[in-house]
Scaffold this motif. Structure first.
Motif, PDB file in Angstrom:
ATOM      1  N   ALA A  72       6.929   6.312  -4.707  1.00 21.51           N
ATOM      2  CA  ALA A  72       6.892   5.109  -4.212  1.00 21.51           C
ATOM      3  C   ALA A  72       6.215   5.442  -2.918  1.00 21.51           C
ATOM      4  O   ALA A  72       6.700   6.045  -2.089  1.00 21.51           O
ATOM      5  CB  ALA A  72       8.247   4.677  -3.922  1.00 21.51           C
ATOM      6  N   ALA A 120       4.153   0.365  -0.859  1.00 21.05           N
ATOM      7  CA  ALA A 120       4.920  -0.344  -1.613  1.00 21.05           C
ATOM      8  C   ALA A 120       5.622  -1.787  -1.183  1.00 21.05           C
ATOM      9  O   ALA A 120       6.325  -1.483  -0.240  1.00 21.05           O
ATOM     10  CB  ALA A 120       5.959   0.321  -2.586  1.00 21.05           C
ATOM     11  N   ASP A 142      10.178  -1.664  -3.835  1.00 24.41           N
ATOM     12  CA  ASP A 142      10.620  -0.273  -4.374  1.00 24.41           C
ATOM     13  C   ASP A 142      12.008  -0.175  -4.714  1.00 24.41           C
ATOM     14  O   ASP A 142      12.763  -0.261  -4.062  1.00 24.41           O
ATOM     15  CB  ASP A 142      10.324   0.534  -3.004  1.00 24.41           C
ATOM     16  CG  ASP A 142      10.545   2.008  -3.381  1.00 24.41           C
ATOM     17  OD1 ASP A 142      10.572   2.348  -4.648  1.00 24.41           O
ATOM     18  OD2 ASP A 142      10.770   2.795  -2.492  1.00 24.41           O
ATOM     19  N   SER A 149      14.716   2.144  -6.506  1.00 25.41           N
ATOM     20  CA  SER A 149      14.831   3.586  -6.855  1.00 25.41           C
ATOM     21  C   SER A 149      16.479   3.657  -7.221  1.00 25.41           C
ATOM     22  O   SER A 149      17.281   3.365  -6.575  1.00 25.41           O
ATOM     23  CB  SER A 149      14.358   4.490  -5.554  1.00 25.41           C
ATOM     24  OG  SER A 149      15.152   4.199  -4.506  1.00 25.41           O
ATOM     25  N   SER A 170      13.759   3.364 -11.774  1.00 21.68           N
ATOM     26  CA  SER A 170      13.040   3.351 -10.599  1.00 21.68           C
ATOM     27  C   SER A 170      11.723   2.835 -10.808  1.00 21.68           C
ATOM     28  O   SER A 170      11.123   3.227 -11.973  1.00 21.68           O
ATOM     29  CB  SER A 170      12.877   4.654 -10.138  1.00 21.68           C
ATOM     30  OG  SER A 170      14.327   5.374  -9.710  1.00 21.68           O
ATOM     31  N   ALA A 181       8.068   0.990  -8.616  1.00 14.38           N
ATOM     32  CA  ALA A 181       7.414   0.411  -7.389  1.00 14.38           C
ATOM     33  C   ALA A 181       6.456  -0.563  -7.757  1.00 14.38           C
ATOM     34  O   ALA A 181       5.797  -0.580  -8.617  1.00 14.38           O
ATOM     35  CB  ALA A 181       6.916   1.742  -6.437  1.00 14.38           C
ATOM     36  N   ARG A 191       3.126  -2.664  -5.891  1.00 12.53           N
ATOM     37  CA  ARG A 191       2.195  -2.961  -4.786  1.00 12.53           C
ATOM     38  C   ARG A 191       1.868  -4.283  -4.544  1.00 12.53           C
ATOM     39  O   ARG A 191       2.043  -5.028  -5.534  1.00 12.53           O
ATOM     40  CB  ARG A 191       1.075  -1.896  -4.800  1.00 12.53           C
ATOM     41  CG  ARG A 191       1.365  -0.366  -4.099  1.00 12.53           C
ATOM     42  CD  ARG A 191       0.259   0.389  -4.295  1.00 12.53           C
ATOM     43  NE  ARG A 191      -0.327   0.614  -5.328  1.00 12.53           N
ATOM     44  CZ  ARG A 191      -0.141   1.610  -6.306  1.00 12.53           C
ATOM     45  NH1 ARG A 191       0.953   2.458  -5.908  1.00 12.53           N
ATOM     46  NH2 ARG A 191      -0.383   1.629  -7.639  1.00 12.53           N
TER      47      ARG A 191
END
Lengths: 336, 264, 336
Positions: free
Chosen positions: A3, A7, A10, A12, A32, A34, A36
């Motif tokens: 990540a 990002a 995100d 996780s 998990s 990510a 953008r």
């Protein structure tokens, strides 16, 4: 997958425990991903794989009894454990969602205009007349015919496709950073599905939003998103750019899902492939790989622990210890 | 569970009273009036010297008898009309439903008042009045649930197989709504007990010397300042019987229709 | 049970809104009229045709035939049934109900006097019922399955089982016998101002309201819970509305429909209860008048009182039906 700092969203190690009628269940584990700004991500999987629950977790709308672990960060701000009042300022404002059932997602007692204007009034602090003006513009943008006249109409006076357009207008009212679309076309007629998906795609591009598109339909995912993750049994089994995953399916489940999709133009008499067995109940997910019981490449090691994530290409990861074998098989599965 | 126990308790009391009561519930012994509870009279005696425990036991009989007959009348008429309405549709249904709406306007007390004015008070009056008052609810419940069954696919299959409306009603609809009817009948029984108590309290129902819980409350009210406890036992008996039936109804619903139970 | 289905099945409206409403009202009014006439016919047949000779009943079995005949003529009982029925109907419309056999005064006046006590009692009880039930129902639904919910629900379970007249007697025991705060019965009238009257109606109203409220609270709770499970609640939350806002702005109006239905049905019970409770508290209302008249064999008073009570029930349920159309935009002419 790593990540980056850039990002927008995100996630996780997300884990979700739910109370089901059969006792507590780990509905989601070690998820998990990510996202953008401006990026589109698809989540694909069968019903019960945890994709909708993951989406609700992003909005903080899980039942009170749910226990969430791990992290969800929006622009670096932690959302897990965020106070309800703060979450309310994000929902519908920076993150919003389009739901599967346009027939029931609208309040039958309120006019559609009011329902579209509601997030504007709530989040932007604009006046009622300004909210109405914007709501009419939104309804116009999503292609609802004659929005000014139908502003005071009630949901039952619209068709399914029109109602989905209304929920889209509602979700986009405050120009969110992240749009989550949970099976937005599943409940609609096939002829309307394409229109709605195109509308969403246009709006996402136009406003530069990031989108998470959830679907059980590989075709929808293939055509609408840049990156995708495949979920099974509450965890991510494969992730990568859409092109990479479709050209090189590394997980036996992804391969099975691909083979099981119905195709136009298949030769008459071709049998539709299926994945043997059924989706495991959330309450009795195994400790190891959740797909182990249905996988034809299974070895003993699969059942002992959840397999680690292995990179098989740039940004393309698979949670399987038999990927090497899986990759040698014919991915399209015509001979399967 | 608790509901079933309470119901059994009341039923047991009524049955017991047929063969044995500590004292006679009919014999008047004015010398022994308004005694406090003692070893001989567990809950004391009333103004006529009758033993409260014996009166309560015998009173259960009147309650159950009126309840069973009234609910029986209501069930027979209500279920038949409801099934016909669901099977027939059209103006028959309209007529039956309007009739049942109309009957709503006559609560048990109102029918009982009219009957009492004409044929005098008594058990017949209260049974008839309560029976009439049961009909509309049962018509609605039957029609509603039978209508839902009629809309199901297997009914279409049965009709495609050439079965008539009557046969489909008896073979397919009735068995499928039986559990709903059993639950509703339990609740109706509870309502019947409440109505019976009110009518005999008002003097429209069970007549003296036949003991009934409602009547006992009426007698006790005139002595409220002297012996308040007399007003407590019969009311508690009614409340326990009704509570028992309501709990039993809830329990039966959970048992017979697990789908509904989970939502609660 | 299949409430969801209704949402799907509604057709778009065919008429303009004003035309629709007036057609609907006209139809309901006709039904109302027919129901009222039907009720009057039944009451007339039971109380006037069945007993045979009312004059004989009035004077007793050992009255001289001549005296009975004279009274028969005086009361107009020698006229044919149909004529007497029409005469009574006309009287109902113009408010001339004839004279009481026993009191010799006009029946309309007798009833009006008694209503001055019965109607305030019924309204007070209805208000208390609504406030108690809505508060308890909404509270328990909002605290579903928590301690408060379980506690209040157990209380309502007991409340439903209480015979209202016994509860009234218990109230008298506590407040009049033990604490001596209020009188055990009687009604001072409204001449000394409003407070003494209200004071004496307080216990009767509480006795009536608590039992009814127990039922209504359960209905409210399950109605609110049903609506809380609907998709549009999640949509509203996704817009950023807080739980409280969703409850008050989106849920309650939807939940009011079943609540209103039950309130309409309860009104009949409330009136019946008023008759009983008036007897517990020795209140000079309609209920007492009826019982005195039964004892006096004053059938003309009984007939008119019963008609009044039945008519009130019918009219209240008519009002409830019309209210539906106001509350629920989906209800249209073709559904009623």
């Amino acid at each position: 997958m790593t990540a980056g700092d850039q990002a927008l969203l995100d996630v996780s190690n997300l884990g979700i425990r739910l109370d089901t009628s059969r006792g507590p269940a780990q509905a989601v584990r070690e998820v998990s991903f990510a996202l953008r700004r401006g990026e589109t991500l698809g989540i694909v999987g069968e019903s019960g794989c945890g994709k909708s629950i993951t989406a609700l977790a992003l909005l903080g709308l899980l039942p009170d009894s749910a226990v969430v672990s791990g992290n969800i960060r929006l622009d670096g701000r932690e959302l897990v454990g965020l106070a309800e009042a703060d979450y309310c300022t994000l929902r519908g404002n920076r993150i919003s969602m389009i739901f599967q059932e346009p027939m029931t997602a609208l309040n039958p007692m309120h006019t559609i205009g009011h329902q579209v204007a509601e997030p504007l009034l709530r989040h932007t602090g604009c006046s009622a007349t300004e909210a109405k003006r914007q709501a009419i513009a939104l309804l116009d943008r999503v292609g609802l015919p004659d929005p000014a006249r139908r502003y005071d109409a009630y949901p039952h006076q619209f068709s399914g496709g029109q109602r989905q357009r209304i929920t889209i207008a509602m979700a986009l009212a405050c120009k969110p950073d992240v749009l989550i679309a949970d099976e937005p076309t599943t409940a609609l007629d096939v002829t309307i599905q394409r229109q709605i998906l195109d509308l969403i795609a246009d709006l996402v591009a136009e406003q530069g939003m990031a989108m998470i598109l959830i679907s059980h339909d590989l075709g929808v995912i293939a055509e609408n998103v840049q990156r995708m993750i495949v979920m099974y049994g509450g965890t991510v089994v494969e992730s990568g750019t859409t092109d990479a995953v479709f050209s090189r399916m590394g997980h036996p489940y992804t391969q099975g899902l691909f083979r099981a999709r119905p195709r136009l133009g298949a030769r008459k008499g071709t049998r539709l492939a299926t994945i043997a067995g059924t989706v495991p109940e959330l309450a009795d997910l195994p400790a190891g790989c959740p797909f182990a019981d249905r996988c034809n490449l299974v070895v003993d090691a699969c059942r002992t622990a959840l397999p680690p994530v292995a990179e098989i290409g740039a940004g393309h990861a698979v949670r399987c210890i038999r990927t090497d074998v899986a990759l040698t098989r014919d991915p399209v599965g015509v001979i399967a | 569970m608790v509901g079933a126990l309470l119901c059994l308790l009341v039923l047991g009391a009524a049955l017991l009273s047929l063969v044995w009561t500590p004292w006679s519930a009919y014999e008047i012994d004015v010398a022994a009036k308004l005694r406090p509870p003692s070893a001989a009279h567990w809950l004391g005696t009333d103004v006529l010297g009758r033993d409260i425990v014996s009166l309560l036991l015998v009173g259960a009989r009147a309650t159950i008898l009126v309840g069973i007959i009234a609910v029986g009348i209501g069930l027979t008429c209500g279920v038949c009309l409801g099934l016909i309405a669901a099977a027939q549709r059209g103006w028959t249904e309209e007529l039956i439903m309007r009739f049942s709406d109309f009957t709503f306007a006559f609560p048990a007390v109102l029918s009982a008042i009219m009957l009492a004015a004409v044929i005098g008070p008594g058990m017949v009056t209260s049974i008839t009045a309560i029976g009439i008052f049961q009909i509309p609810v049962l018509v609605r419940v039957t029609r509603g649930s039978a209508g839902a069954i009629w809309a199901r696919e297997f009914i279409l299959a049965a009709r495609a197989a050439g079965k008539g409306r009557v046969r489909i009603t008896i073979e397919h609809v009735l068995p499928n709504i039986l559990s709903i009817l059993i639950v509703q009948a339990t609740i109706q029984f509870a309502l019947a007990i409440l109505a019976e108590a009110a009518l005999s309290y008002l003097g429209l129902g069970t007549q003296p010397p036949q003991p009934s819980w409602g009547r006992m409350l009426n007698d006790a009210q005139t002595l409220l300042f002297q012996s308040p406890s007399l007003a407590v036992y019969p009311g508690a008996a009614i409340a326990l019987a009704v509570l028992g039936l309501n709990l039993l109804g809830d329990g039966l619903r959970d048992l017979l229709d697990p789908r509904l139970a989970r939502q609660r | 049970m299949h409430r969801g289905l209704k949402l799907w099945n509604v057709r778009p409206p065919k008429f303009g809104a004003p035309a629709r409403m007036s057609v609907f009202l006209l139809r309901r009014c006709l039904t109302l009229l027919a129901t009222l006439v039907g009720a009057s016919l039944i009451i007339f047949l039971v109380l006037d045709a069945l007993p045979g000779n009312a004059a004989q009943m009035l004077m007793g079995a050992d009255a001289s035939p001549d005296a009975v005949r004279a009274l028969t003529v005086k009361l107009g009982l020698d006229q044919p049934l149909a004529l007497r029925y029409l005469h009574w109907l006309r009287g109902l419309v113009v408010g001339d109900l004839g004279n009481s056999y026993a009191y010799g005064t006009p029946v309309a006046e007798l009833i009006r006097e008694r209503l001055a006590m019965t109607i305030p009692l019924a309204i007070l009880a209805m208000l208390l019922t609504t406030v108690l039930a809505l508060a308890a129902g909404i509270y328990t639904a909002a605290h579903h399955n928590r301690l408060g919910d379980v506690g209040v629900m157990s209380l309502t379970q007991i409340g439903i089982a209480l015979p209202n007249f016994w509860f009234a007697i218990l109230l008298i025991l506590l407040f009049a016998v033990k604490l001596q705060w209020l009188s055990a019965g009687g009604f001072p009238g409204w001449e000394d101002g409003i407070w003494p009257g209200l004071r004496s109606l307080l216990l009767p109203a509480v006795a009536l309201a608590v039992v009814q409220a127990a039922i209504l609270a359960r209905v409210t709770r399950s109605a609110v819970l049903d609506v809380l499970r609907e998709d549009f609640v999640r949509t509203a939350r996704a817009k950023g509305l807080t739980k409280r806002e969703v409850l008050w702005q989106h849920v309650l109006r939807n939940a009011m429909i079943p609540v209103l239905t039950v309130m309409g049905l309860q009104f009949a019970n409330l009136l019946a209860g008023t008759i009983v409770i008036e007897n517990v508290f020795y209140l000079p209302g309609l209920g007492r008048l009826i019982f005195q008249s039964i004892a006096n064999r004053d059938l003309i008073v009984v007939r008119n009182c019963v008609m009044l009570l039945a008519g009130m029930v019918i009219i209240v349920n008519f009002v409830v039906d019309v209210l539906y159309a106001v509350i629920d935009p989906r209800i249209k002419v073709h559904e009623l």
